[in-house]
Design an enzyme around this catalytic site. Structure first.
Site, PDB file in Angstrom:
ATOM      1  CB  THR A 342      -0.864   0.091   1.327  1.00  9.79           C
ATOM      2  OG1 THR A 342      -1.694   1.173   1.217  1.00  9.79           O
ATOM      3  CG2 THR A 342      -0.221  -0.252   2.389  1.00  9.79           C
ATOM      4  CG  HIS A 395       4.910 -11.030  17.186  1.00  8.27           C
ATOM      5  ND1 HIS A 395       5.913 -11.850  16.760  1.00  8.27           N
ATOM      6  CD2 HIS A 395       5.337 -10.418  18.381  1.00  8.27           C
ATOM      7  CE1 HIS A 395       7.082 -11.522  17.431  1.00  8.27           C
ATOM      8  NE2 HIS A 395       6.700 -10.685  18.261  1.00  8.27           N
TER       9      HIS A 395
END
Length: 424
Positions: A342, A395
């Site tokens: 993006t 994560h």
């Protein structure tokens, strides 16, 4: 007479919202003419007439939610239509419509109205009206309908709170300065102007998915910066010949796409997704490129980016961006994707934290190129075109060290553009 039904729109889409009807009841249409536009979670779809005739009845109105296979209107065969009014007399059609309800509306509508849940009320109402009434705890029998045949629509439910709750309501309207709401001394009764807009289905879906991404993923972001000097030098030297040969501009996105693919090959977990307790490692590189469209951000996908050259990537991105802005993207353009890029820098963003495009586990954020003083060595400083880049990652399956090394790899490939021909 034939029924106009909501077509199948892909396995991930089960319903849509009637965005707008392009024709009115009584209009003559030819086979292939667009009848209405349907808004879905991902794209807008045009529904065309399967045969020529006259639009006999619009069953589902603009703003209503409809399901796959549902009948939303009827089309009578032939140019004269089912109302008995010749197509050459539009004034008569309008007069007939104004004087009476829609032709033969009660008969075909009865089975449709009986389909929604019967627990709310026996009163005829659209599914969206029933849903809103349930949410607000309103009995449909108490809602006043503006429809000539008494069918309750969503707007009727919305305006119910403004309707008189008891026969004593009319006098209350004549005495707005009732003592129950007397303003304090010195205060003003002026109501500040507001405008209420209905959130589009796509915007609502974007909002839902972004919240889900933050709630379901252990999202973390790491940052770095790229010296864009080498890329800008390559573009300056090569852009004219590149455009002459390939008929497309040499932009930054092809460099970043190539760099991302090269880094994903070194760190395959970032090109994966979580499926229950399994990690699905993807051995292909379908890169999503976020594009800002009128109704919100969409992420069309550049397929097999690892097999494409710079010109092919630039052409693919330009084509997808054009389709996004003209609202002509197909579902196949949006489905899948293994990683997303993006570019907030196009709007002037200097630094941001991109949100994951789930179920993907990584997204790269690009930002504005800005001249900043950079230490070349212990004695020299130079103004260099620098860009901050950000990697948001899940994560749960990506360790911090892996994410940092991935971003460093992207940085190194961008600062040595020739290596992209080898590493990409």
């Amino acid at each position: 007479m034939s029924e106009i039904k909501v077509p199948a729109m892909g396995e991930s889409i089960t319903e849509g919202t009637v965005s707008r009807w392009m024709v009115k009841e009584g209009d003559t249409v030819n086979q292939g003419d667009v009848l209405l536009e349907l808004e879905t979670d991902k794209v807008n779809i045009e529904i065309s007439a399967e045969e020529s005739g006259v639009l006999e009845k619009i069953i589902r109105q603009e703003g209503e939610t409809v399901e796959i296979g549902e009948t939303i209107g009827t089309l009578s065969a032939g140019s004269g239509g089912g109302s008995g009014v010749p197509a050459s007399e539009p004034a008569a059609v309008e007069e007939k419509k104004a004087a009476t309800p829609a032709p033969e509306a009660p008969t075909p509508q009865a089975p449709v109205a009986a389909a929604p849940e019967s627990s709310d009320s026996a009163k005829t109402a659209s599914p969206s009206a029933r849903k809103l009434a349930r949410e607000r705890g309103i009995e449909l029998d108490q809602v006043q309908s503006k429809d000539p045949i008494g069918r309750v629509y969503q707007d009727d439910v919305k305006s119910h709170n403004n309707q008189a709750p008891a026969p004593a309501a009319p006098p209350a309207n004549k005495a707005p300065a009732a003592p129950t709401s007397a303003p304090a001394a010195g205060s003003s009764t002026y109501t500040k102007p507001v405008e209420r807009q209905r959130m589009s289905r796509r915007r609502a879906t974007i909002a839902k998915r972004l919240v889900e991404a933050q709630q379901t993923a252990a999202m973390l972001t790491t940052f770095n910066e790229v010296d864009m000097t080498a890329i800008m030098d390559v573009r300056k030297r090569r852009k004219d010949k590149f455009k002459e040969k390939h008929e497309i501009n040499l932009g930054f996105m092809s460099f970043f796409t190539k760099a991302v693919v090269g880094a994903l090959k070194k760190f395959p977990t970032i090109n994966a997704e979580i499926d229950g307790e399994d990690v699905v490692l993807k051995k292909y590189y379908d890169i999503g490129i976020a594009v800002s469209a009128k109704e919100g951000l969409v992420v069309p996908v550049v397929r097999d980016a690892d097999r494409l050259g710079f010109a092919e990537i630039e052409k693919s991105i330009a084509d997808l961006a054009s389709k996004a802005r003209s609202n002509t993207l197909a579902l196949s353009d949006l489905q899948g994707g293994t990683f997303t890029i993006t570019n907030g820098g196009t709007f002037g963003s200097l630094l941001s934290t991109p949100i994951l495009n789930t179920p993907q586990v990584g997204i790269l954020g690009m930002h504005k190129i800005q001249l900043r003083p950079v230490a070349i060595d212990a004695e020299r400083m130079e103004n260099r075109p620098m860009m901050y880049i950000a990697l948001s990652y899940d994560h749960r399956i990506i360790d911090g060290s892996e994410a940092v090394r991935f971003l460093v790899t992207v940085k190194e490939l961008l600062e040595d553009p020739e290596s992209l021909l080898i590493e990409g």
